[in-house]
Every structure is written in structure tokens, then in C-alpha cells.
Design a protein around this motif. Structure first.
Motif, PDB file in Angstrom:
ATOM      1  N   ASP A 106     -24.206  16.529 -77.444  1.00  0.00           N
ATOM      2  CA  ASP A 106     -25.309  15.676 -77.897  1.00  0.00           C
ATOM      3  C   ASP A 106     -25.193  14.274 -77.314  1.00  0.00           C
ATOM      4  O   ASP A 106     -26.183  13.695 -76.839  1.00  0.00           O
ATOM      5  CB  ASP A 106     -25.312  15.589 -79.429  1.00  0.00           C
ATOM      6  N   ARG A 146     -25.954  14.230 -73.545  1.00  0.00           N
ATOM      7  CA  ARG A 146     -27.400  14.312 -73.278  1.00  0.00           C
ATOM      8  C   ARG A 146     -28.089  12.986 -73.581  1.00  0.00           C
ATOM      9  O   ARG A 146     -28.991  12.551 -72.850  1.00  0.00           O
ATOM     10  CB  ARG A 146     -28.011  15.422 -74.125  1.00  0.00           C
ATOM     11  N   PHE A 147     -27.690  12.339 -74.668  1.00  0.00           N
ATOM     12  CA  PHE A 147     -28.269  11.046 -75.015  1.00  0.00           C
ATOM     13  C   PHE A 147     -27.979  10.021 -73.919  1.00  0.00           C
ATOM     14  O   PHE A 147     -28.863   9.255 -73.513  1.00  0.00           O
ATOM     15  CB  PHE A 147     -27.713  10.569 -76.352  1.00  0.00           C
ATOM     16  N   VAL A 202     -27.994   9.480 -82.071  1.00  0.00           N
ATOM     17  CA  VAL A 202     -28.039  10.568 -81.103  1.00  0.00           C
ATOM     18  C   VAL A 202     -28.867  11.739 -81.644  1.00  0.00           C
ATOM     19  O   VAL A 202     -29.636  12.366 -80.912  1.00  0.00           O
ATOM     20  CB  VAL A 202     -26.615  11.021 -80.749  1.00  0.00           C
ATOM     21  N   ALA A 257     -32.622  10.832 -81.436  1.00  0.00           N
ATOM     22  CA  ALA A 257     -33.099  10.898 -80.050  1.00  0.00           C
ATOM     23  C   ALA A 257     -33.137  12.339 -79.562  1.00  0.00           C
ATOM     24  O   ALA A 257     -34.039  12.732 -78.813  1.00  0.00           O
ATOM     25  CB  ALA A 257     -32.197  10.057 -79.149  1.00  0.00           C
ATOM     26  N   GLY A 258     -32.156  13.143 -79.975  1.00  0.00           N
ATOM     27  CA  GLY A 258     -32.100  14.521 -79.524  1.00  0.00           C
ATOM     28  C   GLY A 258     -33.283  15.346 -79.983  1.00  0.00           C
ATOM     29  O   GLY A 258     -33.739  16.243 -79.262  1.00  0.00           O
ATOM     30  N   ALA A 279     -36.025  14.422 -77.458  1.00  0.00           N
ATOM     31  CA  ALA A 279     -35.560  14.179 -76.095  1.00  0.00           C
ATOM     32  C   ALA A 279     -36.592  14.591 -75.048  1.00  0.00           C
ATOM     33  O   ALA A 279     -36.839  13.851 -74.088  1.00  0.00           O
ATOM     34  CB  ALA A 279     -34.243  14.911 -75.854  1.00  0.00           C
TER      35      ALA A 279
END
Length: 454
Positions: free
Chosen positions: A29, A32-33, A300, A303-304, A307
């Protein structure tokens, strides 16, 4: 690869039970952030529309013409890391689905819906808005500038979809011979690179071969046992990948600018992917501690859940904001000047401000339930047709560039694909006792049993 952990019981399910969802991998996670944030920030330093005295409008990629930027992009070209993470989560999702009786068509149906539903909304809104702008007399060049901005995120969507839809096949090859399957894909990448001079269009085949090869690196990470390989091995992979990258670029076999190597992608991106995969695993103990902080997980996690919306919308919004500013008397410093660089934080704040209402309206498409207990499995013809109608406009845009008409056609194709796919049928059955998740072994254990989508 991974942090040594206490042994955990094998995930199994009795007939009639649904396999429990695994814990999320906070490191994936966080990675990716980081990648998403870096992409957004990087794009604010690239897009530079220029209004010439004769009234024409062009756009410049400011970072691409900075000599100091070429070595920097070796570190911050994070697209390979996206696909490494996608390989980890995609393999786990497929294994869980297969263990519960799912099929490759259901996997494709789920992946397509998860990715194209937000994209369909973007294309439809942009086509309607830009067509209205043309009717109200906005300069066609300004409209085309914004259309170009819309097209740039679509290459990633096409490449990511192409790699993800091949996961059932690639997972089977990986289960039988993981290193041989990676070597085979690598050989295809190099072969395409060798022939691209004589057959330029063949270079686009690496959109499939290259990103599938990088995705296989994620497969290898997902299946590695705790504590292996050792830190010394990971460091050796990082050093060897970068030395080889320096060698092939120093000899002139490839360009040193990784932005140039990105479109169409080539062997350099695979070397970067290997280094980034090893670096991710090497730094996992440190990242686990940082990502476990409550406020980090909250940021995170938020945002995930949005995304894909952030990725798809940020560049069109940046292009729209830049294009509209050309029509005003707002100060527009020349690209690359000190004033231009000082204006970048303001541009970033502007994009964030524009993204907030977009996320509120369209972000829910990513969270929309895709499982219904009484949904029927879609016919194979419907899923295959959806794949075809999605890739037709994307392939056209990749080869010929995105136009306003193609934007409208893409919106129609994506919407049709969403209708064809319907909803994902819930898996009410489960694998029999002791059934492994896939031919390659049992379902992954934490910390790599994470971020299973959908």
C-alpha cells in the motif's frame, strides 16, 4: 522474500465456506501511494503549454529537456514498481478466486470492471465538456491540448490491463517453471528491441511482453519464503541491474533517458523493475514499521481507495487548467525559468484542489460493490467482446494519437464494456479441504497476502 515471521496456519476452506480475506500488506500500500504521489508531482513539472505570438499552442515537456534529469529519472521512474506490486496482488487474487472455484473469465471480468469503470466516466465527461467548449468558441488547439492530456494516462491503463488479463496463463507458467517463464518473456522483450529498427510498429509488442515480464517479478516476490533471498543477494541484484543498465545505455544500445525508453517500453524498464523489486524487498523491514503508523495507514488507505481516479483524472485536469490559463492574463513564466520552478508548488495545490470535488463525485466508482449473491456468471462471449471493445480505441490512441472524436468513441466503447460485464458473481462455494490456491502452491501467507482485488 520477506521479514521472518511466525508460522501461520494454512488458509483452507471447507465446502460451502468462503475463504476469509487476508490482511492487507501495508508495505505494498505504501509503495503504491509513493508511486502515485511521485507521478502526480512529476507531471506538474512536465506539462508546459506555450502560446506563441502567432496564436498557435504547443506543449513542452520541461523535465525531458533538462540534462540533469536523465540520471535522476533512473531513480524516480516508478512505473516498473507499479507492475511489480500488481504482480504480487494479482497473483494472490487469482489464486484465491481459483481456490473458491472461480475461472479465468471471472478474473478478467473483475479486473476489467475495476479498471474501466472509472475510465469510462472520465472519457464521457471529457468528451461532453470539450465538445461544449468547442461549441462555445474555445480555440481548437486549446481543446486538442487538453485531449492530449487525457490520452497520456490511457497507455498505462492499456498496459496494466494487458498484463493483468494474462495473469491466469502466466500464473500457470510460473507455477511450473518460474525462472524459465521470466527468461522466456525477457527473451521476447530483447527480440522485439532488436527488430524495432526494421519494424517500428513491432516495438509496441513490448507493451505486452515487457510489462508481463516485470509483473512476473512480482510473482517471484509473492512466492518467496520468509527471509529469502538474503540481503546480500538483493543488494547484488540492485547493483547488477544498474551496472547492466549503465552498460547498455553507455554503449548506445538504448537511450539514457528513461522517459524515452518508456514509450514504447524496452529492456531498460525490465532492468529498472528488477532493481526496484529487490530494493522493495530489501527495505521491507523499515517500510513495515513506517507503514504501520496509524496516521500513515489512514492517509495511504484513503488514497488507495481512490488511486485509479487520481491517476486517471490528474493529468487531464492539469492540461485543462493549463489550457484555460492560456486564455487569461494570468502570469505565465517561460518553462524552465526560476519563476516557472517557483510556480510548481502552486500548480500542485491547484491540481489537488481540482481533484477533491472529482474524487467526491467519481471516486465512488472504485468502491462500488462488484459482487451480488444472485448475479449470474457472464457468458464467455460477453467478456471477450468487452476486452475487444476496450482495446480498440486504446490501441488506436497509442498508434495515431487521441482526438476529440476518438475520445467520444472510447467513452462509448468503455461504457458498452461495462454494460457487457455486468456485476461480478459472488463465490458462494469454496475449495475443498486442503486445496491449494494454485498449481504453484498454497495461498500466500502474510505479509504478502494483501491488497487482493477486487
Amino acid at each position: 522474500m520477506g521479514v521472518p515471521q511466525q508460522p501461520q496456519p494454512q488458509q483452507q476452506a471447507s465446502a460451502g465456506q468462503v475463504l476469509p480475506a487476508p490482511d492487507r500488506d501495508v508495505v505494498i500500500d505504501l509503495a503504491r501511494f509513493f508511486c502515485l504521489a511521485l507521478v502526480v508531482v512529476g507531471h506538474t513539472m512536465m506539462v508546459s503549454p506555450v502560446l506563441h505570438p502567432d496564436g498557435t499552442v504547443t506543449t513542452e515537456n520541461t523535465l525531458a529537456v533538462q540534462d540533469w534529469f536523465e540520471p535522476v529519472i533512473w531513480i524516480f521512474m516508478v512505473m516498473p514498481l507499479f507492475f511489480v506490486a500488481g504482480g504480487i496482488t494479482g497473483l494472490q487474487s487469482w489464486r484465491r478466486l481459483k481456490a473458491s472455484g472461480g475461472t479465468g473469465l471471472e478474473f478478467a471480468q473483475a479486473r476489467l470492471l475495476r479498471l474501466i469503470r472509472p475510465a469510462a466516466a472520465l472519457l464521457a465527461v471529457m468528451f461532453a465538456g470539450l465538445w461544449a467548449a468547442r461549441l462555445f468558441g474555445v480555440e481548437p488547439q486549446v481543446v486538442e491540448l487538453i485531449v492530449t492530456g487525457a490520452g497520456m494516462p490511457l497507455w498505462f491503463l492499456a498496459a496494466y490491463l494487458a498484463a493483468q488479463l494474462n495473469i491466469p496463463l502466466l500464473a500457470a507458467l510460473h507455477g511450473r517453471a518460474p525462472w524459465l517463464s521470466l527468461a522466456g518473456l525477457t527473451a521476447l522483450v530483447v527480440a522485439v528491441d532488436c527488430l524495432r529498427g526494421a519494424l517500428p510498429l513491432l516495438a509496441y509488442a513490448n507493451i505486452l511482453f515487457l510489462w508481463c515480464a516485470v509483473q512476473q517479478l512480482g510473482f517471484i516476490l509473492a512466492d518467496a519464503t520468509a527471509g529469502k533471498p538474503r540481503a546480500s543477494t538483493l543488494i547484488a541484484v540492485i547493483v547488477a541491474s544498474n551496472v547492466l543498465l549503465g552498460l547498455v545505455t553507455g554503449l548506445g544500445l538504448y537511450r539514457g533517458n528513461m522517459l524515452v525508453n518508456l514509450n514504447p517500453p524496452n529492456f531498460c524498464l525490465l532492468l529498472l523493475g528488477a532493481a526496484q523489486a529487490a530494493a522493495l524487498q530489501l527495505s521491507r523491514p523499515v517500510l513495515t514499521g513506517a507503514a504501520s503508523a496509524r496516521w500513515v495507514r489512514a492517509v495511504v488507505g484513503l488514497a488507495g481507495r481512490r488511486a485509479m481516479t487520481v491517476y486517471l483524472w490528474h493529468l487531464p485536469l492539469l492540461a485543462a487548467m493549463s489550457g484555460l490559463l492560456l486564455l487569461t492574463d494570468f502570469p505565465k513564466p517561460s518553462a524552465g525559468t526560476a519563476e516557472w520552478w517557483w510556480s510548481r508548488p502552486l500548480v500542485l495545490l491547484g491540481i489537488i484542489a481540482l481533484l477533491l470535488p472529482v474524487l467526491a463525485v467519481f471516486g465512488r466508482l472504485e468502491e462500488r460493490t462488484t459482487a451480488a449473491a444472485r448475479s449470474r456468471r457472464r457468458p464467455a462471449a460477453a467478456v471477450v467482446t468487452a476486452v475487444v471493445v476496450v482495446f480498440i480505441p486504446v490501441a488506436d490512441a497509442a498508434v495515431n494519437g487521441l482526438t476529440l472524436a476518438l475520445l467520444g468513441g472510447g467513452a462509448a466503447c468503455f461504457t458498452l464494456a461495462v454494460r457487457l460485464l455486468g456485476r461480478i458473481p459472488a463465490r458462494v462455494g469454496a475449495a475443498p479441504d486442503g486445496a491449494p490456491g494454485a498449481p504453484g502452491g498454497p495461498l500466500p501467507q502474510a505479509p504478502l497476502s494483501a491488497n487482493v482485488e477486487p
